[in-house]
Design a protein around this motif. Structure first.
Motif, mmCIF file in Angstrom:
data_model
loop_
_atom_site.group_PDB
_atom_site.id
_atom_site.type_symbol
_atom_site.label_atom_id
_atom_site.label_comp_id
_atom_site.label_asym_id
_atom_site.label_seq_id
_atom_site.Cartn_x
_atom_site.Cartn_y
_atom_site.Cartn_z
ATOM 1 N N CYS A 1 0.813 -1.127 -0.036
ATOM 2 C CA CYS A 1 -0.121 -0.117 -0.049
ATOM 3 C C CYS A 1 0.734 1.171 -0.140
ATOM 4 O O CYS A 1 1.668 1.535 0.810
ATOM 5 N N ASN A 2 0.616 2.112 -1.195
ATOM 6 C CA ASN A 2 1.277 3.418 -1.293
ATOM 7 C C ASN A 2 -0.067 4.452 -1.501
ATOM 8 O O ASN A 2 0.034 5.314 -2.397
ATOM 9 N N LEU A 3 -0.867 4.141 -0.880
ATOM 10 C CA LEU A 3 -2.308 4.977 -1.337
ATOM 11 C C LEU A 3 -2.176 6.475 -0.302
ATOM 12 O O LEU A 3 -3.065 7.353 -0.658
ATOM 13 N N CYS A 4 -1.334 6.725 0.258
ATOM 14 C CA CYS A 4 -1.248 7.882 0.975
ATOM 15 C C CYS A 4 0.432 8.185 1.182
ATOM 16 O O CYS A 4 1.247 7.254 0.839
ATOM 17 N N GLY B 1 -1.734 -0.448 8.115
ATOM 18 C CA GLY B 1 -0.556 0.588 8.013
ATOM 19 C C GLY B 1 -0.888 1.579 9.012
ATOM 20 O O GLY B 1 -1.719 1.227 10.036
ATOM 21 N N PHE B 2 -0.133 2.804 8.794
ATOM 22 C CA PHE B 2 -0.817 3.790 9.873
ATOM 23 C C PHE B 2 -2.399 4.323 9.933
ATOM 24 O O PHE B 2 -2.671 4.727 11.066
ATOM 25 N N CYS B 3 -2.889 3.936 8.700
ATOM 26 C CA CYS B 3 -4.207 4.324 8.640
ATOM 27 C C CYS B 3 -5.088 3.601 9.692
ATOM 28 O O CYS B 3 -6.259 3.662 9.676
ATOM 29 N N HIS C 1 -7.627 6.067 1.841
ATOM 30 C CA HIS C 1 -7.164 4.728 1.973
ATOM 31 C C HIS C 1 -7.994 3.727 1.743
ATOM 32 O O HIS C 1 -7.467 2.353 2.014
ATOM 33 N N VAL D 1 2.588 -2.046 3.243
ATOM 34 C CA VAL D 1 2.044 -3.286 3.756
ATOM 35 C C VAL D 1 1.118 -3.877 2.671
ATOM 36 O O VAL D 1 0.465 -3.281 2.339
ATOM 37 N N ARG E 1 -2.028 -4.920 2.749
ATOM 38 C CA ARG E 1 -3.725 -4.837 3.483
ATOM 39 C C ARG E 1 -4.574 -6.008 3.118
ATOM 40 O O ARG E 1 -5.409 -6.503 3.555
ATOM 41 N N HIS F 1 3.452 5.967 2.425
ATOM 42 C CA HIS F 1 3.931 4.656 1.734
ATOM 43 C C HIS F 1 4.608 3.727 2.766
ATOM 44 O O HIS F 1 5.433 3.066 2.792
ATOM 45 N N CYS F 2 3.344 3.161 3.617
ATOM 46 C CA CYS F 2 3.879 1.958 4.334
ATOM 47 C C CYS F 2 4.132 0.909 3.678
ATOM 48 O O CYS F 2 5.129 -0.069 4.197
HETATM 49 S S1 SF4 Z 1 -1.279 4.967 5.957
HETATM 50 FE FE1 SF4 Z 1 -2.859 3.478 5.059
HETATM 51 S S2 SF4 Z 1 -3.275 4.377 3.063
HETATM 52 FE FE2 SF4 Z 1 -1.374 5.480 3.860
HETATM 53 S S3 SF4 Z 1 0.373 3.975 2.866
HETATM 54 FE FE3 SF4 Z 1 -0.287 3.180 5.168
HETATM 55 S S4 SF4 Z 1 -1.548 1.485 4.685
HETATM 56 FE FE4 SF4 Z 1 -1.603 2.738 2.857
#
Ligand code: SF4
Length: 313
Positions: free
Chosen positions: A7-10, A24-26, A109, A16, A18, A13-14
């Protein structure tokens, strides 16, 4: 689902997976979760209009601001899982209820789900505006993709002060990343139009930037305004909000643990005027308490309940 795999949707760039259930952080896996849905009357009048904005509140958030007024869903992750079909039914019910737009609240996310939904609705001929309502922490490289589906961008611009951004979100680059994102949003959609707030005309397209004034941080707000003025000029549509109320985490941390004062909000409003911004929504001081949410309730916003009751009577 590929975008959820690494996941690099924000901008965090975690990376992970999903789909494999990692978060990730979200705080959210690849299972789409929503916390609340319904016609909403707490947005700016050009979105809420007379029939409401069709809000879909997603659980989780990539910003994780500790002071979030929606903390029950953004940080505590209240909500329920929905699949594509359920999400489609939800959107359809909103459309049939007569809302003026579909308002995706913190959709970044869960973008792959949102994108599939938008594609399907457009293929069926639905033409009401789609609204991307976000924390401002967007990956600029994804804005052109969002713009293929969204008509309106409603980003927050919370911080010009990188240290304050870090203290609140653990992400120091918020100011530069958010500014880049807003630049691309404006390049793709222009300023919000039509702009006729006095007559309750519904917005169809473009960008409106929101800024929530934080208690004790007037200089941050003034710097936000100066940044936006220098970058976009005086016609940028703005919504300057006074509604901040300290949540439990603010009290625990002894940070942002009081309400905004009327003097603080007045100083920010004076600067809005001095900088010559012309297209601005201001709030009555301290906002409308009926739109402070409690997501434990079926209808989180007392203001929506009151609006419905008034419509019936
Ligand atoms: S915070 Fe969530 S949406 Fe953003 S990169 Fe990490 S896992 Fe993806």
């Amino acid at each position: 689902m590929q975008r959820y795999r690494e996941c690099n949707l924000c901008p965090r760039h975690c990376g992970v997976d999903r789909v494999a259930g990692r978060i990730g952080f979200c705080g959210e896996s690849a299972v789409c979760r929503i916390a609340s849905v319904g016609p909403h009357f707490g947005e700016e009048p050009c979105f809420s209009g007379t029939h409401g904005s069709g809000n879909i509140f997603f659980s989780g958030c990539s910003s994780q601001c500790f002071f979030c007024q929606n903390y029950q869903i953004s940080i505590e992750h209240q909500g329920r899982a929905v699949n594509d079909e359920e999400l489609y039914d939800i959107a359809h019910k909103l459309i049939h209820a007569g809302v003026h737009n579909i308002n995706f609240v913190t959709p970044d996310h869960f973008w792959p789900h949102v994108e599939r939904l938008c594609r399907r609705l457009r293929a069926e001929g639905e033409d009401l505006p789609f609204l991307f309502n976000s924390s401002g922490l967007q990956d600029p490289t994804l804005i052109p993709l969002y713009a293929e589906y969204m008509d309106i961008f409603l980003p927050d611009f919370k911080f010009a002060d990188a240290e304050l951004a870090f203290a609140c979100t653990r992400y120091r680059r918020y100011p530069e990343i958010s500014l880049d994102a807003v630049r691309l949003m404006v390049a793709a959609k222009g300023f919000l139009e039509p702009w006729d707030p006095d007559n309750g005309v519904i917005a169809k397209r473009g960008v409106l930037v929101r800024h929530l004034v934080l208690p004790g941080y007037v200089p941050n707000s003034l710097d936000v305004l100066k940044l936006l003025r220098a970058e976009f000029g005086p016609l940028l549509p703005l919504s300057v909000m006074s509604q901040f109320q300290p949540v439990e985490r603010c009290i625990e941390r002894k940070h942002l643990d009081r309400s905004l004062t009327s003097e603080e909000y007045r100083r920010v409003c004076d600067t809005v005027e001095e900088l010559g911004f012309r297209n601005v929504f201001l709030q009555p001081y301290s906002g409308d308490p009926d739109f402070l949410p409690d997501f434990e309730r079926d209808e989180p916003f007392a203001g929506n309940t009151k609006h419905r009751q008034q419509s019936v009577s």
